[in-house]
Design an enzyme around this catalytic site. Structure first.
Site, PDB file in Angstrom:
ATOM      1  N   ASP A   2       0.811  -1.233   0.000  1.00 29.93           N
ATOM      2  CA  ASP A   2       0.000   0.000   0.000  1.00 29.93           C
ATOM      3  C   ASP A   2       0.844   1.282   0.000  1.00 29.93           C
ATOM      4  O   ASP A   2       1.589   1.541   0.950  1.00 29.93           O
ATOM      5  CB  ASP A   2      -0.930   0.042   1.215  1.00 29.93           C
ATOM      6  CG  ASP A   2      -1.839  -1.178   1.322  1.00 29.93           C
ATOM      7  OD1 ASP A   2      -1.441  -2.271   0.869  1.00 29.93           O
ATOM      8  OD2 ASP A   2      -2.948  -1.043   1.873  1.00 29.93           O
ATOM      9  N   GLU A  36      -4.267   1.999  -2.831  1.00 29.29           N
ATOM     10  CA  GLU A  36      -5.516   2.428  -2.178  1.00 29.29           C
ATOM     11  C   GLU A  36      -5.360   3.606  -1.217  1.00 29.29           C
ATOM     12  O   GLU A  36      -6.353   4.239  -0.877  1.00 29.29           O
ATOM     13  CB  GLU A  36      -6.178   1.253  -1.442  1.00 29.29           C
ATOM     14  CG  GLU A  36      -5.441   0.849  -0.183  1.00 29.29           C
ATOM     15  CD  GLU A  36      -6.349   0.263   0.900  1.00 29.29           C
ATOM     16  OE1 GLU A  36      -7.531   0.034   0.648  1.00 29.29           O
ATOM     17  OE2 GLU A  36      -5.841   0.059   2.008  1.00 29.29           O
ATOM     18  N   ASN A  37      -4.113   3.887  -0.768  1.00 31.12           N
ATOM     19  CA  ASN A  37      -3.903   5.013   0.159  1.00 31.12           C
ATOM     20  C   ASN A  37      -3.051   6.115  -0.456  1.00 31.12           C
ATOM     21  O   ASN A  37      -2.479   6.936   0.264  1.00 31.12           O
ATOM     22  CB  ASN A  37      -3.226   4.521   1.447  1.00 31.12           C
ATOM     23  CG  ASN A  37      -3.960   3.400   2.129  1.00 31.12           C
ATOM     24  OD1 ASN A  37      -3.492   2.260   2.144  1.00 31.12           O
ATOM     25  ND2 ASN A  37      -5.122   3.690   2.675  1.00 31.12           N
ATOM     26  N   HIS A  92     -10.283   1.137   0.684  1.00 29.21           N
ATOM     27  CA  HIS A  92     -10.284   2.603   0.547  1.00 29.21           C
ATOM     28  C   HIS A  92     -10.648   3.061  -0.870  1.00 29.21           C
ATOM     29  O   HIS A  92     -10.535   4.243  -1.190  1.00 29.21           O
ATOM     30  CB  HIS A  92      -8.923   3.191   0.932  1.00 29.21           C
ATOM     31  CG  HIS A  92      -8.707   3.257   2.415  1.00 29.21           C
ATOM     32  ND1 HIS A  92      -9.298   4.229   3.200  1.00 29.21           N
ATOM     33  CD2 HIS A  92      -8.016   2.464   3.258  1.00 29.21           C
ATOM     34  CE1 HIS A  92      -8.946   4.035   4.465  1.00 29.21           C
ATOM     35  NE2 HIS A  92      -8.176   2.968   4.532  1.00 29.21           N
ATOM     36  N   HIS A 105      -6.550  -8.412  -0.285  1.00 27.60           N
ATOM     37  CA  HIS A 105      -6.593  -7.257   0.608  1.00 27.60           C
ATOM     38  C   HIS A 105      -7.461  -7.624   1.813  1.00 27.60           C
ATOM     39  O   HIS A 105      -8.695  -7.622   1.711  1.00 27.60           O
ATOM     40  CB  HIS A 105      -7.175  -6.070  -0.161  1.00 27.60           C
ATOM     41  CG  HIS A 105      -6.922  -4.765   0.495  1.00 27.60           C
ATOM     42  ND1 HIS A 105      -5.724  -4.119   0.411  1.00 27.60           N
ATOM     43  CD2 HIS A 105      -7.715  -3.996   1.274  1.00 27.60           C
ATOM     44  CE1 HIS A 105      -5.785  -2.995   1.101  1.00 27.60           C
ATOM     45  NE2 HIS A 105      -6.974  -2.900   1.638  1.00 27.60           N
ATOM     46  N   HIS A 141      -0.749  -3.150   6.481  1.00 26.93           N
ATOM     47  CA  HIS A 141       0.376  -2.206   6.476  1.00 26.93           C
ATOM     48  C   HIS A 141       1.551  -2.680   7.338  1.00 26.93           C
ATOM     49  O   HIS A 141       2.485  -1.914   7.556  1.00 26.93           O
ATOM     50  CB  HIS A 141      -0.047  -0.797   6.936  1.00 26.93           C
ATOM     51  CG  HIS A 141      -0.926  -0.086   5.952  1.00 26.93           C
ATOM     52  ND1 HIS A 141      -1.029   1.289   5.889  1.00 26.93           N
ATOM     53  CD2 HIS A 141      -1.743  -0.549   4.986  1.00 26.93           C
ATOM     54  CE1 HIS A 141      -1.879   1.639   4.938  1.00 26.93           C
ATOM     55  NE2 HIS A 141      -2.330   0.535   4.378  1.00 26.93           N
TER      56      HIS A 141
HETATM   57 FE   LIG Z   1      -7.113  -1.410   3.144  1.00 28.95          FE
HETATM   58 FE   LIG Z   2      -4.018   0.313   3.008  1.00 27.35          FE
END
Ligand SMILES: [Fe+2]
Ligand SMILES: [Fe+2]
Length: 263
Positions: free
Chosen positions: A8, A39-40, A68, A151, A178
């Protein structure tokens, strides 16, 4: 075939790590294909066409996502128009975008990328196991080289999905927590597996966010704004060596590469 997957990408520091480290890595390791979870990438929350463009420009071939996905409304343009952009396949039928994609590499080899989202301690979704199984069967008609980004929050769900797909895909890599796990391995059937790739971004943080607001939230229970942190930026992910003829993984190595101070 040498593949790199980046965990991520969190905010501007994550995009900077990719921009400054990936091109040299691509060359030094003679990478054939790079996949990254984005996604982040937009301020920690979701992804936009602009942040996706930066990620592609750094040398990423396919972007995966996760829970996200919907944080930025501009994501719709990516879902509707970008063939190198995937979202979890187990959203309800009719959701814009695609759960998998196939890209052709310069040598002519095809690689498929499938994105799946877990359900344990996460929002309800369609069954990821049933959908992943069916989609992998379909993709295998087209290429044996397949990467799955699972995920998910729960280690058991990620490992179980990896075990289910052992021998059917080249790589199953977990994202979302993460925190990079230390269980990289090639399963008996030839599938490279890592429970979580970690994240690309500032590690002097709580999962990429400034420490103090997260702590205040835990101490008081009140909502807080979680800004993206700044310090100790790492590019995290994994490298996999794949036999392009069979799709089997030959080796796997975890990556956690610091961005030099002041860059
Ligand atoms: Fe996530
Ligand atoms: Fe994430």
């Amino acid at each position: 075939m040498k593949l790199f997957f980046a965990g991520d990408i969190v905010g501007e520091p994550g995009r900077r790590a990719l921009r400054l480290l990936l091109p040299a890595m691509r060359e030094a390791l003679r990478l054939d294909v790079v996949v990254a979870n984005g996604e982040n990438s937009a301020g920690g929350n979701g992804i936009t066409p602009a942040t996706a463009a930066e990620i592609y420009a750094a040398g990423v071939d396919v972007i995966t996502t996760g829970d996200h996905l919907w944080d930025q409304r501009e994501v719709l343009a990516l879902l509707e128009k970008e063939p190198r952009f995937v979202r979890p396949i187990n959203y309800p039928p009719g959701t814009p975008g695609r759960g998998s994609t196939i890209v052709q590499l310069p040598g002519g080899c095809l690689i498929a990328v499938l994105n799946v989202q877990g359900r344990t301690f996460m929002s309800p979704m369609e069954n990821p196991f049933l959908l992943a199984k069916a989609e992998v069967e379909r993709l295998r008609e087209l290429t044996p080289v397949i990467l799955v980004d699972m995920h998910a929050e729960a280690t058991s769900e990620k490992i179980a999905l990896g075990r289910m797909l052992d021998g059917l895909v080249s790589v199953v890599v977990g994202t979302h927590t993460h925190v990079q796990t230390a269980d990289e391995q090639v399963f008996p059937g030839g599938t490279a597996f890592l429970t979580d790739a970690g994240f690309t971004g500032p590690h002097e943080s709580v999962l990429g966010r400034e420490i103090e607001p997260v702590l205040r939230r835990f101490l008081t229970g009140r909502p807080e704004r979680f800004e993206v942190a700044r310090a100790r930026v790492l590019l995290q992910g994994l490298l996999v060596d794949i036999d392009p003829a069979t799709g089997k993984a030959l080796g796997i190595r975890r990556v956690s590469e610091p961005l030099p101070d002041g860059t």
